[in-house]
Design a protein around this motif. Structure first.
Motif, PDB file in Angstrom:
ATOM      1  N   ILE A 118       0.838  -1.209   0.000  1.00  0.00           N
ATOM      2  CA  ILE A 118       0.000   0.000   0.000  1.00  0.00           C
ATOM      3  C   ILE A 118       0.869   1.254   0.000  1.00  0.00           C
ATOM      4  O   ILE A 118       0.616   2.203  -0.758  1.00  0.00           O
ATOM      5  CB  ILE A 118      -0.960  -0.009   1.203  1.00  0.00           C
ATOM      6  N   VAL A 119       1.905   1.261   0.838  1.00  0.00           N
ATOM      7  CA  VAL A 119       2.806   2.417   0.893  1.00  0.00           C
ATOM      8  C   VAL A 119       3.479   2.628  -0.463  1.00  0.00           C
ATOM      9  O   VAL A 119       3.580   3.760  -0.955  1.00  0.00           O
ATOM     10  CB  VAL A 119       3.860   2.227   2.006  1.00  0.00           C
ATOM     11  N   ALA A 120       3.927   1.538  -1.088  1.00  0.00           N
ATOM     12  CA  ALA A 120       4.578   1.646  -2.395  1.00  0.00           C
ATOM     13  C   ALA A 120       3.622   2.196  -3.445  1.00  0.00           C
ATOM     14  O   ALA A 120       4.007   3.026  -4.283  1.00  0.00           O
ATOM     15  CB  ALA A 120       5.114   0.283  -2.825  1.00  0.00           C
ATOM     16  N   SER A 121       2.370   1.771  -3.402  1.00  0.00           N
ATOM     17  CA  SER A 121       1.395   2.248  -4.388  1.00  0.00           C
ATOM     18  C   SER A 121       1.082   3.727  -4.182  1.00  0.00           C
ATOM     19  O   SER A 121       0.820   4.449  -5.141  1.00  0.00           O
ATOM     20  CB  SER A 121       0.112   1.413  -4.307  1.00  0.00           C
ATOM     21  N   LEU A 122       1.109   4.166  -2.923  1.00  0.00           N
ATOM     22  CA  LEU A 122       0.847   5.583  -2.631  1.00  0.00           C
ATOM     23  C   LEU A 122       2.030   6.476  -2.996  1.00  0.00           C
ATOM     24  O   LEU A 122       1.864   7.670  -3.223  1.00  0.00           O
ATOM     25  CB  LEU A 122       0.527   5.749  -1.142  1.00  0.00           C
ATOM     26  N   HIS A 123       3.215   5.893  -3.038  1.00  0.00           N
ATOM     27  CA  HIS A 123       4.437   6.656  -3.340  1.00  0.00           C
ATOM     28  C   HIS A 123       5.184   5.949  -4.468  1.00  0.00           C
ATOM     29  O   HIS A 123       6.367   5.641  -4.352  1.00  0.00           O
ATOM     30  CB  HIS A 123       5.294   6.769  -2.074  1.00  0.00           C
ATOM     31  N   TRP A 124       4.455   5.714  -5.539  1.00  0.00           N
ATOM     32  CA  TRP A 124       4.949   4.901  -6.643  1.00  0.00           C
ATOM     33  C   TRP A 124       6.212   5.472  -7.268  1.00  0.00           C
ATOM     34  O   TRP A 124       7.116   4.730  -7.654  1.00  0.00           O
ATOM     35  CB  TRP A 124       3.853   4.740  -7.686  1.00  0.00           C
ATOM     36  N   GLN A 126       8.669   7.185  -5.886  1.00  0.00           N
ATOM     37  CA  GLN A 126       9.838   6.883  -5.062  1.00  0.00           C
ATOM     38  C   GLN A 126      10.143   5.389  -5.022  1.00  0.00           C
ATOM     39  O   GLN A 126      11.289   4.979  -4.933  1.00  0.00           O
ATOM     40  CB  GLN A 126       9.640   7.425  -3.641  1.00  0.00           C
ATOM     41  N   PHE A 127       9.091   4.569  -5.108  1.00  0.00           N
ATOM     42  CA  PHE A 127       9.301   3.126  -5.162  1.00  0.00           C
ATOM     43  C   PHE A 127      10.066   2.749  -6.434  1.00  0.00           C
ATOM     44  O   PHE A 127      11.035   1.986  -6.386  1.00  0.00           O
ATOM     45  CB  PHE A 127       7.963   2.389  -5.111  1.00  0.00           C
ATOM     46  N   LEU A 128       9.652   3.294  -7.587  1.00  0.00           N
ATOM     47  CA  LEU A 128      10.355   3.033  -8.838  1.00  0.00           C
ATOM     48  C   LEU A 128      11.772   3.602  -8.804  1.00  0.00           C
ATOM     49  O   LEU A 128      12.726   2.963  -9.279  1.00  0.00           O
ATOM     50  CB  LEU A 128       9.582   3.644 -10.007  1.00  0.00           C
ATOM     51  N   ALA A 129      11.891   4.798  -8.227  1.00  0.00           N
ATOM     52  CA  ALA A 129      13.204   5.453  -8.182  1.00  0.00           C
ATOM     53  C   ALA A 129      14.206   4.639  -7.366  1.00  0.00           C
ATOM     54  O   ALA A 129      15.407   4.647  -7.664  1.00  0.00           O
ATOM     55  CB  ALA A 129      13.055   6.856  -7.586  1.00  0.00           C
ATOM     56  N   LEU A 130      13.722   3.933  -6.360  1.00  0.00           N
ATOM     57  CA  LEU A 130      14.601   3.096  -5.537  1.00  0.00           C
ATOM     58  C   LEU A 130      15.328   2.066  -6.392  1.00  0.00           C
ATOM     59  O   LEU A 130      16.481   1.710  -6.112  1.00  0.00           O
ATOM     60  CB  LEU A 130      13.763   2.396  -4.449  1.00  0.00           C
ATOM     61  N   PHE A 131      14.678   1.619  -7.457  1.00  0.00           N
ATOM     62  CA  PHE A 131      15.266   0.600  -8.336  1.00  0.00           C
ATOM     63  C   PHE A 131      15.783   1.183  -9.660  1.00  0.00           C
ATOM     64  O   PHE A 131      16.076   0.456 -10.602  1.00  0.00           O
ATOM     65  CB  PHE A 131      14.228  -0.492  -8.614  1.00  0.00           C
ATOM     66  N   GLY A 132      15.869   2.529  -9.701  1.00  0.00           N
ATOM     67  CA  GLY A 132      16.441   3.187 -10.862  1.00  0.00           C
ATOM     68  C   GLY A 132      15.485   3.394 -12.014  1.00  0.00           C
ATOM     69  O   GLY A 132      15.915   3.637 -13.141  1.00  0.00           O
ATOM     70  N   PHE A 133      14.178   3.307 -11.738  1.00  0.00           N
ATOM     71  CA  PHE A 133      13.183   3.508 -12.791  1.00  0.00           C
ATOM     72  C   PHE A 133      12.380   4.785 -12.524  1.00  0.00           C
ATOM     73  O   PHE A 133      12.486   5.410 -11.481  1.00  0.00           O
ATOM     74  CB  PHE A 133      12.232   2.307 -12.860  1.00  0.00           C
ATOM     75  N   GLY A 134      11.541   5.144 -13.485  1.00  0.00           N
ATOM     76  CA  GLY A 134      10.658   6.287 -13.327  1.00  0.00           C
ATOM     77  C   GLY A 134      11.359   7.598 -13.577  1.00  0.00           C
ATOM     78  O   GLY A 134      12.558   7.663 -13.880  1.00  0.00           O
TER      79      GLY A 134
END
Length: 200
Positions: A118-124, A126-134
């Motif tokens: 849920i947290v990842a979906s709300l802050h998508w 930053q979640f993608l950025a953690l893995f170098g995407f977005g």
């Protein structure tokens, strides 16, 4: 943010469900006489798992969610799952882990994952950025929430966590020490193998 149904589900369903499951698990431990079977060592493992979930929970309540916080949640989840395996492996040396308790464990293992999703979906971003995407740059700083949670909610949750999670598990740990003259491991659990449970 507080008008988002996903946030409300996280605050008023997922977190309370975790608290109920945690207290139910403590009741299962008490019913199985944990103090004289696996003793304070298992209670210490429970306190470790509580810490592994509690730190990310506090971060989510008070800090701006960014790549650093999400990374911390993911690491804590892996640590929690590893500790849970250790917990059950040790518990089954001398304590009967009933089907009901095992079912409670399934909640305690999956609810943190549900919260992270849920947290990842709300802050998508930053979640993608953690893995170098977005398109967002990953942020790895600790910043207080720009939109703090309601004070009443925070105070209520902290009191409930203290009364129904922290104190019961501390009491369980102390009970185990008292029942075994200060030793972490009762005699019946010292030389037993995992899966060889004995009823008290």
């Amino acid at each position: 943010m507080l008008s988002d149904p996903t946030v409300l589900i996280l605050m008023y369903f997922v977190l309370p469900l975790w608290l109920v499951a945690g207290f139910a698990d403590w009741l299962c431990h008490r019913a199985s006489h944990i103090e004289t079977t696996t003793g304070a060592k298992e209670s210490l493992i429970h306190l470790l798992m509580f810490t592994e979930v509690g730190i990310p929970l506090l971060a989510a309540m008070f800090l701006d969610i960014n790549a650093l916080v999400i990374a911390g949640m993911l690491i804590a989840f892996v640590l929690h799952e590893t500790t849970a395996m250790w917990d059950v492996t040790y518990a089954t040396t001398a304590r009967t882990v009933t089907p009901f308790e095992q079912h409670i464990h399934s909640f305690l293992e999956m609810i943190p994952l549900m919260g992270i999703i849920i947290v990842a979906s709300l802050h998508w971003g930053q979640f993608l950025a953690l893995f170098g995407f977005g398109s967002e740059p990953a942020r790895f700083n600790l910043v207080w929430k720009s939109e703090p949670l309601p004070v009443f909610y925070i105070v209520t949750m902290l009191i409930v966590v203290l009364l129904f999670e922290a104190l019961p598990y501390i009491e369980e740990f102390i009970r185990g020490l008292r029942a075994n003259a200060g030793k972490l491991i009762p005699e019946k659990a010292r030389d037993a193998e995992p899966g060889q449970t004995t009823r008290r």
